[in-house]
Write a protein that holds these residues in place. Structure first.
Motif, PDB file in Angstrom:
ATOM      1  N   GLN A  44       0.987  -1.237   0.120  1.00 40.85           N
ATOM      2  CA  GLN A  44      -0.098  -0.212   0.028  1.00 40.85           C
ATOM      3  C   GLN A  44       0.929   1.305  -0.064  1.00 40.85           C
ATOM      4  N   GLU A  45       1.849   1.009   0.770  1.00 39.63           N
ATOM      5  CA  GLU A  45       2.845   2.241   0.794  1.00 39.63           C
ATOM      6  C   GLU A  45       3.664   2.651  -0.245  1.00 39.63           C
ATOM      7  N   GLN A  98       2.980   0.860  -3.618  1.00 44.01           N
ATOM      8  CA  GLN A  98       2.660   0.251  -4.696  1.00 44.01           C
ATOM      9  C   GLN A  98       2.905   0.793  -6.055  1.00 44.01           C
ATOM     10  N   ASN A  99       3.059   2.048  -6.310  1.00 41.15           N
ATOM     11  CA  ASN A  99       3.392   2.518  -7.665  1.00 41.15           C
ATOM     12  C   ASN A  99       4.812   2.348  -7.941  1.00 41.15           C
ATOM     13  N   MET A 100       5.506   2.111  -6.962  1.00 38.88           N
ATOM     14  CA  MET A 100       7.116   1.563  -7.344  1.00 38.88           C
ATOM     15  C   MET A 100       7.154   0.044  -7.605  1.00 38.88           C
ATOM     16  N   PHE A 101       6.237  -0.507  -6.988  1.00 46.65           N
ATOM     17  CA  PHE A 101       6.461  -2.117  -6.990  1.00 46.65           C
ATOM     18  C   PHE A 101       5.618  -2.467  -8.510  1.00 46.65           C
ATOM     19  N   ARG A 102       4.654  -1.540  -8.819  1.00 46.08           N
ATOM     20  CA  ARG A 102       4.079  -1.952 -10.009  1.00 46.08           C
ATOM     21  C   ARG A 102       4.972  -1.476 -11.094  1.00 46.08           C
ATOM     22  N   PHE A 103       5.571  -0.538 -11.016  1.00 52.74           N
ATOM     23  CA  PHE A 103       6.518  -0.268 -11.901  1.00 52.74           C
ATOM     24  C   PHE A 103       7.756  -1.342 -12.169  1.00 52.74           C
ATOM     25  N   GLY A 104       8.150  -1.673 -10.946  1.00 53.86           N
ATOM     26  CA  GLY A 104       9.168  -2.672 -10.971  1.00 53.86           C
ATOM     27  C   GLY A 104       8.935  -4.083 -11.489  1.00 53.86           C
ATOM     28  N   PHE A 105       7.527  -4.437 -11.220  1.00 58.05           N
ATOM     29  CA  PHE A 105       6.979  -5.590 -11.573  1.00 58.05           C
ATOM     30  C   PHE A 105       6.846  -5.590 -13.209  1.00 58.05           C
ATOM     31  N   ASN A 106       6.450  -4.619 -13.693  1.00 61.30           N
ATOM     32  CA  ASN A 106       5.974  -4.478 -15.060  1.00 61.30           C
ATOM     33  C   ASN A 106       7.094  -4.159 -15.969  1.00 61.30           C
ATOM     34  N   THR A 107       8.415  -3.697 -15.345  1.00 65.91           N
ATOM     35  CA  THR A 107       9.471  -3.474 -16.305  1.00 65.91           C
ATOM     36  C   THR A 107      10.588  -4.562 -16.014  1.00 65.91           C
ATOM     37  N   GLY A 108      10.481  -4.992 -14.756  1.00 62.98           N
ATOM     38  CA  GLY A 108      11.379  -6.180 -14.417  1.00 62.98           C
ATOM     39  C   GLY A 108      12.668  -5.805 -13.844  1.00 62.98           C
ATOM     40  N   LEU A 109      12.617  -4.633 -13.622  1.00 58.83           N
ATOM     41  CA  LEU A 109      13.922  -3.835 -12.857  1.00 58.83           C
ATOM     42  C   LEU A 109      14.063  -4.575 -11.616  1.00 58.83           C
TER      43      LEU A 109
END
Length: 143
Positions: free
Chosen positions: A54-55, A57-68
């Motif tokens: 929740q804190e 989520q945008n960073m994790f979503r970006f990481g998951f979708n880009t594979g970083l």
């Protein structure tokens, strides 16, 4: 690094891959004996995972979708992102994600800068086996 240079060789940019001549085990000895510094893995609980997500989520979503990887996410700055051309999509995750969505392999090869899908077959063959299975099921179900 080895695979990146292999890809440069396949694209005709290099004649040989100098990384194949280097072996890490040649330079250090690995000690696999247990010691007091070993620790037990303690994964996050579902509640901890949800609170973190929740804190951040945008960073994790970006990481998951880009594979970083986590180090790439930590080093990332706003100036590194170009929202028009979207160059920050990492290649491996991009390819695997699209293979799993059953996209046309010729289109995907062009997106990766190749003329034909042979490079995809060479580097992502294990993912393509499932792609072929899904394609055959679609063909059978449509007849």
């Amino acid at each position: 690094m080895r695979s990146a240079i292999d890809e440069a060789m396949t694209d005709g940019l290099l004649q040989i891959n100098p990384v194949t001549l280097v072996s890490a085990s040649r330079y250090h000895e690995i000690d696999s004996t247990p010691n007091n510094d070993d620790y037990e893995i303690d994964p996050f609980t579902l509640a901890e995972k949800d609170a973190i997500y929740q804190e951040w989520q945008n960073m994790f979503r970006f990481g998951f979708n880009t594979g970083l990887r986590s180090s790439g996410l930590c080093a990332l700055r706003w100036g590194d992102i170009d929202f028009i051309e979207n160059p920050y999509q990492t290649r491996r995750t991009f390819v695997i994600r699209h293979i799993n969505q059953d996209v046309n392999l010729f289109w995907l090869a062009v997106q990766m800068g190749h003329k034909r899908p042979e490079m995809l077959v060479r580097h992502y063959g294990r993912y393509l086996a499932e792609y072929d299975r899904r394609s055959m099921i679609k063909i059978i179900n449509n007849n």
